[in-house]
Scaffold this motif. Structure first.
Motif, PDB file in Angstrom:
ATOM      1  N   GLU A 225       9.817   7.978  16.039  1.00 53.80           N
ATOM      2  CA  GLU A 225       9.613   8.632  14.743  1.00 53.80           C
ATOM      3  C   GLU A 225       9.373   7.579  13.651  1.00 53.80           C
ATOM      4  O   GLU A 225       8.506   7.757  12.779  1.00 53.80           O
ATOM      5  N   ALA A 226      10.145   6.483  13.712  1.00 52.77           N
ATOM      6  CA  ALA A 226       9.970   5.412  12.731  1.00 52.77           C
ATOM      7  C   ALA A 226       8.544   4.867  12.786  1.00 52.77           C
ATOM      8  O   ALA A 226       7.906   4.655  11.746  1.00 52.77           O
ATOM      9  N   LEU A 227       8.041   4.665  14.010  1.00 56.13           N
ATOM     10  CA  LEU A 227       6.678   4.153  14.167  1.00 56.13           C
ATOM     11  C   LEU A 227       5.652   5.149  13.624  1.00 56.13           C
ATOM     12  O   LEU A 227       4.671   4.760  12.983  1.00 56.13           O
ATOM     13  N   ALA A 228       5.906   6.435  13.835  1.00 55.60           N
ATOM     14  CA  ALA A 228       4.993   7.457  13.319  1.00 55.60           C
ATOM     15  C   ALA A 228       4.952   7.408  11.791  1.00 55.60           C
ATOM     16  O   ALA A 228       3.873   7.403  11.189  1.00 55.60           O
ATOM     17  N   LEU A 229       6.117   7.365  11.164  1.00 58.41           N
ATOM     18  CA  LEU A 229       6.181   7.337   9.699  1.00 58.41           C
ATOM     19  C   LEU A 229       5.504   6.082   9.147  1.00 58.41           C
ATOM     20  O   LEU A 229       4.743   6.140   8.172  1.00 58.41           O
ATOM     21  N   HIS A 230       5.782   4.939   9.780  1.00 59.54           N
ATOM     22  CA  HIS A 230       5.237   3.671   9.296  1.00 59.54           C
ATOM     23  C   HIS A 230       3.722   3.617   9.511  1.00 59.54           C
ATOM     24  O   HIS A 230       2.993   3.045   8.691  1.00 59.54           O
ATOM     25  N   THR A 231       3.251   4.208  10.607  1.00 58.01           N
ATOM     26  CA  THR A 231       1.817   4.224  10.885  1.00 58.01           C
ATOM     27  C   THR A 231       1.090   5.078   9.846  1.00 58.01           C
ATOM     28  O   THR A 231       0.041   4.688   9.316  1.00 58.01           O
ATOM     29  N   VAL A 232       1.663   6.252   9.547  1.00 55.62           N
ATOM     30  CA  VAL A 232       1.063   7.118   8.527  1.00 55.62           C
ATOM     31  C   VAL A 232       1.078   6.418   7.169  1.00 55.62           C
ATOM     32  O   VAL A 232       0.079   6.440   6.438  1.00 55.62           O
ATOM     33  N   ALA A 233       2.189   5.755   6.834  1.00 56.94           N
ATOM     34  CA  ALA A 233       2.269   5.043   5.549  1.00 56.94           C
ATOM     35  C   ALA A 233       1.213   3.938   5.486  1.00 56.94           C
ATOM     36  O   ALA A 233       0.551   3.750   4.453  1.00 56.94           O
ATOM     37  N   THR A 234       1.028   3.215   6.580  1.00 60.20           N
ATOM     38  CA  THR A 234       0.037   2.136   6.624  1.00 60.20           C
ATOM     39  C   THR A 234      -1.377   2.700   6.479  1.00 60.20           C
ATOM     40  O   THR A 234      -2.197   2.175   5.715  1.00 60.20           O
ATOM     41  N   ALA A 235      -1.653   3.799   7.193  1.00 55.14           N
ATOM     42  CA  ALA A 235      -2.987   4.410   7.124  1.00 55.14           C
ATOM     43  C   ALA A 235      -3.261   4.929   5.715  1.00 55.14           C
ATOM     44  O   ALA A 235      -4.375   4.792   5.192  1.00 55.14           O
ATOM     45  N   ARG A 236      -2.233   5.528   5.093  1.00 50.75           N
ATOM     46  CA  ARG A 236      -2.423   6.044   3.726  1.00 50.75           C
ATOM     47  C   ARG A 236      -2.694   4.907   2.753  1.00 50.75           C
ATOM     48  O   ARG A 236      -3.532   5.028   1.850  1.00 50.75           O
ATOM     49  N   ALA A 237      -1.983   3.787   2.926  1.00 50.19           N
ATOM     50  CA  ALA A 237      -2.189   2.632   2.041  1.00 50.19           C
ATOM     51  C   ALA A 237      -3.605   2.078   2.212  1.00 50.19           C
ATOM     52  O   ALA A 237      -4.261   1.713   1.236  1.00 50.19           O
TER      53      ALA A 237
ATOM     54  N   CYS B 117      -4.098  21.448   5.852  1.00 54.27           N
ATOM     55  CA  CYS B 117      -5.135  21.992   6.737  1.00 54.27           C
ATOM     56  C   CYS B 117      -5.566  20.889   7.695  1.00 54.27           C
ATOM     57  O   CYS B 117      -5.245  19.713   7.490  1.00 54.27           O
ATOM     58  N   ASP B 118      -6.284  21.271   8.749  1.00 56.01           N
ATOM     59  CA  ASP B 118      -6.728  20.302   9.761  1.00 56.01           C
ATOM     60  C   ASP B 118      -7.353  19.067   9.129  1.00 56.01           C
ATOM     61  O   ASP B 118      -7.049  17.932   9.497  1.00 56.01           O
ATOM     62  N   GLN B 119      -8.260  19.318   8.172  1.00 53.62           N
ATOM     63  CA  GLN B 119      -9.132  18.247   7.681  1.00 53.62           C
ATOM     64  C   GLN B 119      -8.377  17.128   6.946  1.00 53.62           C
ATOM     65  O   GLN B 119      -8.918  16.043   6.763  1.00 53.62           O
ATOM     66  N   GLN B 120      -7.109  17.398   6.539  1.00 57.28           N
ATOM     67  CA  GLN B 120      -6.342  16.366   5.840  1.00 57.28           C
ATOM     68  C   GLN B 120      -5.590  15.438   6.794  1.00 57.28           C
ATOM     69  O   GLN B 120      -4.938  14.488   6.361  1.00 57.28           O
ATOM     70  N   HIS B 121      -5.636  15.745   8.102  1.00 56.68           N
ATOM     71  CA  HIS B 121      -4.964  14.884   9.073  1.00 56.68           C
ATOM     72  C   HIS B 121      -5.826  13.679   9.412  1.00 56.68           C
ATOM     73  O   HIS B 121      -7.053  13.749   9.374  1.00 56.68           O
ATOM     74  N   PHE B 122      -5.161  12.577   9.779  1.00 58.11           N
ATOM     75  CA  PHE B 122      -5.905  11.377  10.152  1.00 58.11           C
ATOM     76  C   PHE B 122      -6.618  11.583  11.482  1.00 58.11           C
ATOM     77  O   PHE B 122      -6.018  12.085  12.432  1.00 58.11           O
ATOM     78  N   PRO B 123      -7.898  11.204  11.569  1.00 56.40           N
ATOM     79  CA  PRO B 123      -8.516  11.159  12.899  1.00 56.40           C
ATOM     80  C   PRO B 123      -7.748  10.148  13.739  1.00 56.40           C
ATOM     81  O   PRO B 123      -7.293   9.123  13.217  1.00 56.40           O
ATOM     82  N   THR B 124      -7.556  10.490  14.994  1.00 51.92           N
ATOM     83  CA  THR B 124      -6.682   9.694  15.852  1.00 51.92           C
ATOM     84  C   THR B 124      -7.283   9.591  17.250  1.00 51.92           C
ATOM     85  O   THR B 124      -7.817  10.572  17.763  1.00 51.92           O
ATOM     86  N   THR B 125      -7.206   8.418  17.827  1.00 49.65           N
ATOM     87  CA  THR B 125      -7.598   8.254  19.226  1.00 49.65           C
ATOM     88  C   THR B 125      -6.408   7.735  20.010  1.00 49.65           C
ATOM     89  O   THR B 125      -5.908   6.635  19.739  1.00 49.65           O
ATOM     90  N   LEU B 126      -5.940   8.556  20.938  1.00 48.83           N
ATOM     91  CA  LEU B 126      -4.894   8.108  21.869  1.00 48.83           C
ATOM     92  C   LEU B 126      -5.596   7.638  23.135  1.00 48.83           C
ATOM     93  O   LEU B 126      -6.295   8.430  23.781  1.00 48.83           O
TER      94      LEU B 126
END
Lengths: 240, 240
Positions: free
Chosen positions: B221-233, B35-44
């Motif tokens: 895509e690699a940067l996206a995956l690594h960014t999500v992994a870093t944020a989750r950690a 659901c929406d609420q489980q996504h990381f808040p993001t500022t581009l």
């Protein structure tokens, strides 16, 4: 005042996150530019933790206004000159949000109206395929009056097709979302609309004109075009 | 400290604007959420007016550092907890930018290395298809050393294929961009790489694995995956 800097476009986003991201793509594609530097500076504030909008209206859930107002404060602080909200439902709060800021907020119904006039000039009956708030609260009719005859999805279609489809797209299950939206389109076509507005930004993520037998207005694309037009007009006004 | 709020991901973007927008899409797709609420808040913060990076190195153009530092200041003010930069070239300034902030900045070469280890574990010779700065300044070799043997495009390929292709994508001419990138891939394949890194975020806008005969690592895509992994950690660490 002479100001040649391009105005910064602010995006109150995250409802949902994928629709907001696709909106940024469409915003870039809607901008006439031959190099990076000709594109509008843009700040997307994607804040998916904003409390669920339908839940606040139908089930006494928390009010989304404070969190949305915080986003507007951040967009102001980032130097934005105008704001777009790539979510139809959130336009239920348009007047309340516009009262919170001196920045102009582009209205998604104005954007759709502009596209309707260009793409389907003879249209009178217009279907709006969107979430419960968009139809129940008349997001389009309240803003645009009776310039068009608005047709909304039936309660049955909303409950068994549209709402489950929106939830599926938000959860990343695009195939289910697409299948259910196609069913809802079929039901709406029985009312013989001259055009159908994809009036929830989750829909164009999985559905395109090629899927529908009457002209389709993608509200996300319409908002992108209208936002770029508004930003260009502000820039021209600044320079004269 | 107990903190259950998800960390906000900041994106230093606009180089180019379409690549940044596609990065946000891939970031959302890389996030496990229902659901929406489980996504990381993001500022581009997409700031395409940042001075041209290759021009600053090769043709004495204005230094991009002040404008990039301003973006970092805005991302800090917006409450971001980490930063990603969806542009390979800009990683030439990685150390200088990292010195400007206490926020961690995800490095695109680390992200690509993580994907290489998972997707092509036996790879030794790795082609990097990217802009002039990325090859001349060794953005990948400087960060990753000789863990892999890096192959860059020839000068001829850079000047007649890669650079015109990047300019075409930035100008929205995707067909020309695709045709020229495909030619550059053919030339690179003559050096028998075990894998090819799409080492400019404009490339995956028009090219996919289906177009290339060896395994492809999409740096966006690699940067996206690594960014999500870093944020989750970071989130997990905050909660324990």
């Amino acid at each position: 005042m002479t100001n040649t800097a391009l105005p910064r476009i602010g995006i109150l986003g995250g409802m949902g996150p994928l629709a907001s991201a696709e909106f940024v793509v469409k915003l870039v594609q809607a901008t006439p530019a031959s190099c990076d530097q000709q594109h509008f500076p843009t700040t997307l504030d994607s804040s998916p933790q904003i409390p669920d909008r339908p839940a606040s209206i139908y089930r006494g859930g928390p009010d989304p206004m404070p969190a949305m107002t915080e986003v507007i404060r951040r967009l102001e602080a980032a130097g934005c000159a105008l704001i777009a909200m790539p979510c139809n439902t959130v336009h239920h709060w348009y007047d309340a949000l516009a009262a919170q800021t001196t920045l102009p907020i582009v209205h998604i119904a104005d954007a759709v109206a502009a596209r309707l006039r260009v793409q389907v000039p003879g249209a009178r009956r217009v279907g709006v395929l969107g979430g419960a708030v968009t139809s129940d609260m008349g997001v389009y009719s309240r803003r645009l009056g009776d310039a068009w005859e608005w047709i909304y999805a039936s309660d049955h279609s909303l409950q068994t097709m549209v709402l489950p489809a929106i939830a599926a797209v938000k959860a990343g299950d695009l195939a289910t979302g697409r299948r259910l939206f196609l069913q809802a389109v079929q039901e709406m076509l029985e009312h013989r609309p001259d055009a159908i507005v994809l009036g929830c930004t989750e829909i164009p993520v999985v559905l395109t004109q090629a899927d529908v037998a009457v002209p389709v207005i993608d509200s996300t694309e319409a908002l992108a075009l209208h936002t770029v037009a508004t930003a260009r007009a502000m820039h021209t006004a600044d320079r004269t």
